[in-house]
Design an enzyme around this catalytic site. Structure first.
Site, PDB file in Angstrom:
ATOM      1  N   ASP A 278      20.328  62.978 -39.674  1.00 30.42           N
ATOM      2  CA  ASP A 278      19.526  61.974 -40.357  1.00 30.42           C
ATOM      3  C   ASP A 278      18.193  61.917 -39.611  1.00 30.42           C
ATOM      4  OD1 ASP A 278      18.879  59.716 -42.022  1.00 30.42           O
ATOM      5  OD2 ASP A 278      19.292  58.455 -40.280  1.00 30.42           O
TER       6      ASP A 278
ATOM      7  N   ASP B 146      22.876  57.088 -37.969  1.00 35.84           N
ATOM      8  CA  ASP B 146      22.852  55.792 -37.294  1.00 35.84           C
ATOM      9  C   ASP B 146      24.092  54.953 -37.569  1.00 35.84           C
ATOM     10  OD1 ASP B 146      22.539  54.893 -39.866  1.00 35.84           O
ATOM     11  OD2 ASP B 146      20.465  54.259 -39.615  1.00 35.84           O
TER      12      ASP B 146
ATOM     13  N   CYS C 129      59.956  63.404 -21.421  1.00 40.89           N
ATOM     14  CA  CYS C 129      60.257  61.977 -21.184  1.00 40.89           C
ATOM     15  C   CYS C 129      59.529  61.135 -22.225  1.00 40.89           C
ATOM     16  CB  CYS C 129      59.817  61.563 -19.786  1.00 40.89           C
ATOM     17  SG  CYS C 129      60.695  62.369 -18.434  1.00 40.89           S
TER      18      CYS C 129
END
Length: 708
Positions: free
Chosen positions: A420, A602, A21
């Site tokens: 990091d 970050d 559908c």
């Protein structure tokens, strides 16, 4: 060059109940030039991009031409609640007429076996089936993608017409299969009803988040003449920026804001997954939807409507649910060819038993119908979207935002994680350990550093500005921040200043031991040493990842001594230090050539590396929820959520594979049984409906399933 404005439109579309559908809607809209189409039959939603010159009414007409009911999303909530869903009404109506037909198979009452009595009972059910399945089948064929209703309609109609011919010609009991026609329709309606109820439960995580937005607020206003303060209760949707609000114990925070009076304890688990309350005082941020456990505060509004953290989370999760994992493409392709193949197998079954084996036509027909009914690919269409919706909802409640099914695929497959350092493995909270002026007083260095760093959002800069608050500021005419390097500025007298890492002073000194170097007119005038604390959960997180065979790597712009010291403490073997953003990108590119690398950063300096990695993970607080460069966002910077995100994605993918196995296994095993005559159409209808429910219930297990 000017580009055309694009608007994203969301529609509520009732009547879609399988993958085919949704595929039919998508193909129809694509033919008319609409783009970025997402049709979600589980959520009854269709979204697409509307470019200039296109009209939403055209899209609505196209979808309605396929037999579906369409309203704009904004209109959906205005409708009154109905006690029963449309599918429920159809089922109960059909069941009333079907039950006597089924009883006739077990109770020897003459009137139950009368062909005219059975015909009278069957006609209302067939009318419902014709309207529900027949219309859907017709419109799906018009769209070019045959859906499962084609199989149901063919099976129920064939049984009815065969029985009707027998009744008209007086051919006797052997030609009466009215109960088969009615039972197929009623049992499949029952399956659709249970399936629809279950699928609604898979979207409950979004509903829970949306309910958090519904709130009232106590607005503080000032009477102009008397200066007297008034407090009025209003709908939170009417609150504007900079308005003042009163929040008491037990209240929900109406919108995002900042405390300007009082202190309180706040339950923020909805955005961080952390069960412990958070203490708030003057100057602290508040997130709309969180709950004041104790205390009374006054707050100033900083974000409303779509700009609030909660609204961004809801938008991100909804967007993520549109994204399909790689396995979905396989399921979609199979669904597109499945219906024509099943129709062919059904015809072959009838021909084989009637012409090849000499079986009677009625028995051959029943075997062909059983093949049609048992093979409906509903379970295949539900296998992936239901698991993805439940998995994403569960992680969102835990403070983890995974941006779609593709991200689930990737996150579950990683073998290397690059971290990091600052703000990821460490808290990002620094203090100035030591400051030294070279030919300048320490106070002069403070002024220069404070005046420069206040223009940066880097964690080091934020900490320095906070610690040096109150220092006299130098007025600069031109300030520029170079990510990963430092900040440059020029004052009114033409003096140039630079504050940054060792790279800004490498040509002036060989001493690499300091955190920040301050240069004036190309002369080193001072330096600062900063301390950063390690996140308390970092050790256990790294240790746990290594046990799971995931290799941790540290990649930082910080100096060598600090990086190596932290790596030894965390037991990380591979370290890359003093790297600029473009160098980080090169390292990620090299690693990605032979590993499935996740980059955790970050989302600011690390944006290029986050985008380049196999998957990017942002250590973000709630105000950075929409980091575009990452595919996974860990709210509140909680490193402990990283392992949970990986385990959740693996558990979700495992559930998807279980669902697909059941859907494929069911069809592979059931179709031959139906072709061989071991399944009647009624049993086939019941088994088909049961397979859909099993797949949805298995997806719902994800809400409580143990992560591993």
């Amino acid at each position: 060059m000017e580009t055309n404005r694009v608007e994203t439109i969301q529609l509520n579309v009732e009547g879609m109940h399988c993958t085919n559908c949704a595929l039919g809607v998508r193909k129809t809209l694509e033919k008319d030039g609409f783009t970025n189409i997402n049709a979600d039959f589980a959520g009854n939603e269709v979204s697409f991009d509307l470019a200039e010159g296109q009209h939403v009414d055209k899209a609505i007409d196209l979808i309605r031409s396929l037999g579906y009911q369409v309203t704009l999303k904004s209109e959906k909530g205005q409708a009154g609640k109905t006690p029963l869903l449309p599918i429920e009404k159809k089922f109960w109506f059909s069941a009333v007429f079907t039950i006597p037909l089924i009883l006739a198979m077990f109770i020897p009452l003459d009137f139950l076996h009368d062909d005219l009595f059975q015909l009278a009972l069957t006609i209302p059910v067939v009318v419902v089936g014709f309207y529900h399945f027949g219309r859907s089948a017709y419109f799906s064929l018009r769209s070019g993608v045959a859906n499962m209703d084609v199989l149901i309609f063919l099976g129920s109609t064939a049984a009815f017409i065969y029985s009707l011919i027998g009744t008209i010609q007086g051919l006797g009991h052997d030609y009466m299969f009215y109960e088969t026609s009615a039972s197929i329709i009623t049992i499949v309606l029952l399956g659709n009803m249970l399936e629809q109820r279950s699928v609604k439960k898979t979207t409950s995580a979004i509903d829970d988040l949306v309910r958090l937005q519904k709130n009232t607020a106590r607005r503080i206003t000032m009477e102009m003449h008397s200066g007297q303060e008034y407090i009025e209760e209003v709908d939170s949707s009417l609150i504007k920026i900079e308005e003042k609000l009163l929040v008491n114990t037990g209240d929900k925070v109406p919108v995002d804001g900042e405390v300007y009076w009082g202190h309180c304890s706040v339950d923020e688990r909805m955005i961080s997954g952390e069960s412990l309350p958070v203490e708030k005082t003057v100057g602290d941020k508040l997130v709309g939807g969180t709950v004041l456990l104790s205390g009374t505060i006054r707050m100033k509004t900083v974000a409303v409507g779509e700009d609030t953290v909660l609204a961004q989370i809801i938008a991100m999760v909804k967007e993520a649910q549109k994204d399909k994992p790689a396995l979905q493409n396989l399921a979609d392709k199979i669904s597109m060819v499945f219906v024509p193949v099943v129709v062919a197998l059904s015809l072959l079954t009838m021909i084989f038993w009637y012409l090849g084996m000499g079986l009677g036509f009625q028995d051959s027909l029943m075997r062909g119908i059983a093949v049609l009914v048992i093979a409906c690919p509903c379970a295949l269409g539900l296998a992936i979207p239901t698991a993805v919706v439940v998995g994403l909802g569960r992680t969102a409640k835990s403070g983890i935002l995974i941006k779609g099914g593709t991200a689930i695929d990737k996150l579950s497959a990683i073998d290397t994680i690059v971290f990091d350092k600052t703000g990821t493995l460490t808290t990002g909270k620094f203090r100035v350990k030591r400051l030294q002026g070279l030919g300048k007083s320490d106070e002069a260095i403070k002024k220069v550093v404070y005046s420069l760093e206040r223009h940066s959002s880097h964690p080091l800069a934020v900490s320095i500005v906070d610690q040096f608050k109150g220092v006299e500021e130098i007025s600069f005419e031109d300030v520029e921040e170079q990510k990963g390097l430092g900040i440059t500025a020029t004052d009114a007298e033409g003096n140039s200043y630079v504050a940054g890492s060792y790279n800004v002073a490498a040509h002036l000194t060989d001493d690499r031991s300091h955190t920040i170097y301050v240069v004036m007119n190309d002369r080193l005038i001072g330096w600062l040493d900063m301390e950063d604390e390690v996140k308390p959960e970092a050790v256990n997180t790294i240790r746990s990842l290594k046990r799971k065979g995931i290799r941790p790597i540290m990649l930082s712009g910080d100096r060598r001594e600090r990086c190596e010291e932290l790596a030894r403490f965390l037991d990380i073997d591979e370290v890359h230090y003093e790297k600029l953003p473009h160098e980080k990108l090169e390292i990620i590119t090299e690693l990605a050539a032979h590993s499935r690398v996740a980059m955790v950063g970050d989302g600011i300096n690390d944006a290029p590396a986050l985008a380049k990695a196999f998957i990017g993970i942002s250590m973000s607080d709630a105000t950075q929820v929409a980091v575009k460069s990452a595919e996974v966002v860990l709210l509140k910077g909680k490193l402990s959520l990283l392992e949970k995100a990986i385990l959740s994605s693996r558990t979700t993918l495992r559930t998807i594979k279980e669902n697909l196995f059941w859907a494929f296994f069911y069809n592979v095993a059931a179709i031959p049984l139906a072709m061989a005559g071991f399944l009647t159409p009624i049993v086939a209808a019941g088994a088909m409906a049961a397979s859909d429910i099993i797949v949805v219930l298995n997806s719902l297990r994800l809400k409580k399933r143990k992560l591993r």
